[in-house]
Design a protein around this motif. Sequence first.
Motif, short mmCIF file in Angstrom:
data_model
loop_
_atom_site.label_atom_id
_atom_site.label_comp_id
_atom_site.label_asym_id
_atom_site.label_seq_id
_atom_site.Cartn_x
_atom_site.Cartn_y
_atom_site.Cartn_z
N ARG A 73 0.81 -1.21 0.00
CA ARG A 73 0.00 0.00 0.00
C ARG A 73 0.85 1.27 0.00
O ARG A 73 0.32 2.37 0.12
CB ARG A 73 -0.97 -0.02 1.19
CG ARG A 73 -2.08 -1.07 1.09
CD ARG A 73 -3.02 -0.80 -0.09
NE ARG A 73 -3.63 0.52 -0.02
CZ ARG A 73 -4.70 0.81 0.71
NH1 ARG A 73 -5.31 -0.14 1.42
NH2 ARG A 73 -5.19 2.03 0.72
N ASP A 76 -0.30 3.04 -5.08
CA ASP A 76 -1.60 2.64 -5.58
C ASP A 76 -1.44 1.70 -6.77
O ASP A 76 -0.38 1.64 -7.40
CB ASP A 76 -2.42 3.86 -6.00
CG ASP A 76 -2.97 4.64 -4.81
OD1 ASP A 76 -3.15 4.01 -3.74
OD2 ASP A 76 -3.19 5.86 -4.93
N THR A 279 -6.63 6.75 10.02
CA THR A 279 -5.85 7.59 9.12
C THR A 279 -4.50 6.95 8.82
O THR A 279 -4.14 5.91 9.40
CB THR A 279 -5.65 8.97 9.75
OG1 THR A 279 -5.08 8.81 11.06
CG2 THR A 279 -6.99 9.69 9.88
N ALA A 280 -3.73 7.55 7.93
CA ALA A 280 -2.44 7.02 7.51
C ALA A 280 -1.54 6.73 8.71
O ALA A 280 -1.34 7.59 9.57
CB ALA A 280 -1.76 7.99 6.56
N GLY A 281 -1.02 5.52 8.74
CA GLY A 281 -0.12 5.11 9.81
C GLY A 281 -0.80 4.43 10.99
O GLY A 281 -0.13 3.80 11.81
N THR A 282 -2.14 4.53 11.08
CA THR A 282 -2.83 3.93 12.22
C THR A 282 -3.19 2.47 12.00
O THR A 282 -3.48 1.74 12.95
CB THR A 282 -4.12 4.71 12.56
OG1 THR A 282 -4.98 4.73 11.41
CG2 THR A 282 -3.80 6.13 12.98
N GLY A 284 -2.66 -0.92 8.79
CA GLY A 284 -2.20 -1.25 7.44
C GLY A 284 -1.94 -2.72 7.25
O GLY A 284 -2.13 -3.53 8.16
#
Length: 400
Positions: A73, A76, A279-282, A284
Amino acid sequence: MTLTVGAASVLAPNYHPLPVTLVEGLGSWVTDDEGRRYLDLLSGYSALNFGHRHPALTAAAHAQIDRLTLTSRAFDHELLLPFAERLAALIGPLVAGPPMVLPMNTGAEAVETAVKAARKWGYDVKGVPADRATIIVVDGNFHGRTTTIVSFSTDPDARRGFGPYTPGFRIVPYGSVDAIREAMDETTVAVLVEPIQGEQGVVIPPESYLPGLRALCTEHDVLLVADEIQSGLGRTGTTLASELWGVKPDLVTLGKALGGGVMPVSAVVGRADVLGVLTAGTHGSTFGGNPLACAVGIAVIGLLETGELQARATTLGLHWGARLDTLVDEGLLASSRRAGLWAGLDVTPPLTGRQLCERLLARGVLAKDTHGSTIRLAPPLTITVEDLDLATDTLTDALR
């Protein structure tokens, strides 16, 4: 060849499979390493809802393997958004609010993702004090085998020996709205439940249970999270089992059939205002939403979009259910439960579920026991009525 597990093998003995080694499958049938064919009534615990090597799924996988299989990820790829859009279009009308999709790999990962999202929503939106969020679950549940998930399992085999256990979960009796009401307080962020308990033996709740939970969760601003990893994507004759009661969960976990038996694909689908807190980083996953998974997932969604397979599961299920009821009436089974093409059958002691599965194996039918005296049957949704009747005839013979 039959695999030997334990001290004589390098393979960890965390399963007790039936003595058969499979080498090929097509549709509802598989073949072992000695050339014998079997009718598959397990369907990979519903991962093979569309049968073995469905041509649309294998074609999608083959085409994508020749192009791109993984980006992570960090970048894209051209199929990620189309997969999310198609899945949102399929599941979005069945959840409570404008949908968002978060792709993962396994069912357990989807449940862990839903747990994290519910907790963070509880802190960021509902205002629960930090590190105090609680989630209500029910006994007999099966949501996976990660350390967090087994912390709220009531199955001794799944739980014993894996402590210390993750806090933050309250276990109440299955089927009781009142028990969940009593367990709720200002720290409750979600109720996590299987609409139908698959691993427990296809246990179907009282008619008022899911609607009661929906009303209760709405009243107290608590998320209703439906684990549809086994029950979803056509198995019960509906796209989601929740539809059987007209209930729209806030979040739905999907897996198994979403990968069509080709590869692990899972997702959480639900309210955008809930999943949007990640959100980004929380959160994955390296492989979550990879190109190959998305290609197969899009093909799976294509099979479900017309509703034909769901209707087929309903029609064949009614035919099958009438025959299973006859086995109960004749005293060959203690009881049976069914939703669509999914059944839990209770045998009469001293016969055990394992013994019945061994009898079926000897007669060319594959099934799986659970909790001692129960077997689960989940034929592919593509099974013919002739093969379904053959399976039931074989079951009758095995019971006699």
